[in-house]
Design a protein around this motif. Structure first.
Motif, short mmCIF file in Angstrom:
data_model
loop_
_atom_site.label_atom_id
_atom_site.label_comp_id
_atom_site.label_asym_id
_atom_site.label_seq_id
_atom_site.Cartn_x
_atom_site.Cartn_y
_atom_site.Cartn_z
N CYS A 99 0.88 -0.87 0.13
CA CYS A 99 0.23 0.12 0.07
C CYS A 99 0.61 1.28 0.29
CB CYS A 99 -1.37 0.38 1.68
SG CYS A 99 -2.42 -0.80 1.13
N HIS B 23 -3.53 -3.76 -7.98
CA HIS B 23 -3.67 -3.38 -6.41
C HIS B 23 -4.63 -2.49 -5.68
CE1 HIS B 23 -1.78 -2.13 -2.79
NE2 HIS B 23 -2.71 -1.64 -2.56
N CYS C 89 -7.63 -3.72 -3.57
CA CYS C 89 -7.68 -3.04 -1.84
C CYS C 89 -7.74 -1.44 -1.81
CB CYS C 89 -6.16 -2.17 -2.11
SG CYS C 89 -5.85 -1.30 -0.42
N CYS D 252 -6.70 1.80 -1.05
CA CYS D 252 -5.89 2.80 -1.91
C CYS D 252 -7.10 3.17 -3.46
CB CYS D 252 -4.64 2.06 -3.28
SG CYS D 252 -3.43 1.23 -1.44
ZN LIG Z 1 -3.32 -1.36 -0.83
#
Ligand SMILES: [Zn+2]
Lengths: 254, 183
Positions: A3, A29, A33, A36
């Motif tokens: 992250c 990613h 996530c 994020c």
């Molecule tokens: Zn992340």
């Protein structure tokens, strides 16, 4: 990708600075996530608001003129003075002197030179801390301040009610002589009114000239020469001179 | 006094290359120095120095080159303002320790930033600590690429990227904090 890495790289993604391979990695990613993904959305939103806001400043005209003035002239025209010097080399100079042309040329040349000195003095005054020697919006404070510093104190007239705020006075030098400058403001724009004594008592009507992006309106009245210099428009400067002249007449007659 | 011995052609080329960027240079100076008249003096000094070194100028692009000169002028100004902290070269203290991101408890919907007037946003940007502020202004307001920013500030691109991320996080935090207060 962690992250921590994603939180840095998502900005490069927003700015289109990532190559295709890295962009795919960041997107992968973010897809898995939520934290994020929320950060990317929030940053995109902020970027959108910023893009809709004018965050730029515009350089003041006086700054542009100051920089222009410090550059060498693009094509240097021979000045009247150097033309005269050229004449002086030859025998024509005596003939010219006899016709009075030399005197006329010189006078115009002097006026241009003095005008450029007046504009330079105006520019100097715009530098931080150079505008006023005495700061006051009260004409009864500014006027006595000049006494004893000059042969003739300049008329100091408060024009605040007419839209031009008196902010103070200053001693300046034009043509190697000390002269008085009365300082006014119109909104954020500075107006310097330079006043010097002259042997001529004839009335010379106001005339506006432009130099280095500044308007200069000069006139003669009651044995005084006046130059009003500012970066405000020519019509506003003319208005200033009108208001000043009207108020001065009222003062003298009243 | 204009340097009279200078080549007028050089002056013309300099004028054409450098003067169109005056607003950009002035904008950066305003954010870095937070003072209109200091910014004017710095920009004038920047152009004087740029003219002096124009002969040896071989790139990068004119805008980053002028920005790099302006930074040096501003650093000198910061040194002169001894009482004011945070010269551009200083390693920032507290701001460097701030995490780039903080988990917010608010849901994304309530976090949408309200449009603010330009003056309020300019103030928030001005208040950012260096070197994050200059990185942010170079990217977001002066539209430099990461590579150009790296050349201007003399730092690796990776450093530029992390500074920019932190700058934006700091700005958003300040912005939402102000909105919280306003509620
Ligand atoms: Zn992340």
């Amino acid at each position: 990708m962690t992250c921590d890495e994603a939180r840095i790289l998502l900005h490069a993604l927003l700015d289109n600075e990532l190559d295709a391979g890295h962009a795919r990695e960041v997107e992968a990613h973010i897809a898995g996530c939520p934290g994020c993904a929320a950060e990317l959305a929030a940053q995109r939103e902020m970027q959108r608001v910023l893009a809709d806001t004018n965050l730029r400043y515009t350089a003041p005209a006086s700054l542009r003129a100051r920089i222009e003035a410090s550059l060498p002239e693009p094509q240097r025209q021979p000045s009247r003075r150097s033309v005269l010097r050229g004449f002086a080399m030859g025998s024509a100079v005596s003939a010219l002197a006899a016709t009075g042309i030399v005197a006329i040329v010189l006078r115009q040349d002097d006026q241009q030179r003095i005008l450029s000195e007046v504009v330079s003095a105006h520019l100097r005054s715009l530098q931080a801390g150079h505008l006023t020697d005495v700061i006051s919006t009260d004409q009864h404070t500014v006027k006595p301040w000049f006494n004893g510093k000059l042969d003739v104190a300049p008329p100091v007239i408060d024009l605040t009610a007419q839209g031009f705020t008196l902010v103070g006075g200053r001693l300046d030098y034009i043509d190697a002589r000390a002269i008085g400058a009365v300082v006014y403001k119109r909104r954020q724009h500075v107006i310097n009114l330079f006043v010097s004594q002259t042997s001529s008592t004839e009335h010379r009507p106001p005339k506006t000239q432009t130099m280095q992006g500044f308007n200069c309106r000069r006139w003669g009245e009651r044995g005084l020469n006046f130059w009003a210099v500012s970066d405000i428009g020519a019509d506003e400067l003319a208005e200033f001179v009108d208001k000043f002249e009207t108020a001065m007449k009222a003062n003298v007659e009243g | 006094m204009p340097p009279t011995s200078d080549d007028p052609d050089k002056a013309r080329r300099f004028r054409e290359a450098a003067l169109p960027h005056l607003d950009d240079v002035y904008t950066l100076a305003r954010y870095l120095l937070r003072d209109a008249s200091d910014a004017e003096d710095a920009v004038q000094e920047c152009y004087l120095r740029a003219l002096k070194h124009f002969d040896s100028y071989r790139g990068p692009a004119m805008k980053p080159w002028l920005f790099a000169i302006l930074r040096n002028v501003c650093n000198a100004e910061y040194a002169r303002r001894a009482h004011r902290p945070s010269a551009l070269e200083d390693t920032p203290g507290a701001a460097e320790q701030t995490p780039i991101w903080q988990e917010s408890e608010a849901s994304p919907e309530t976090e949408v930033l309200r449009s603010r007037d330009a003056g309020a946003i300019r103030k928030l940007i001005e208040a950012l600590a260096e070197p994050f502020k200059e990185t942010f202004v170079l990217r977001e307001i002066n539209n430099l690429s990461y590579r150009e920013i790296a050349e201007t500030v003399g730092a690796p691109i990776g450093t530029v990227m992390s500074r920019l991320a932190r700058a934006r996080a700091l700005l958003r935090a300040a912005w939402t904090a102000e909105e919280e207060q306003a509620k």
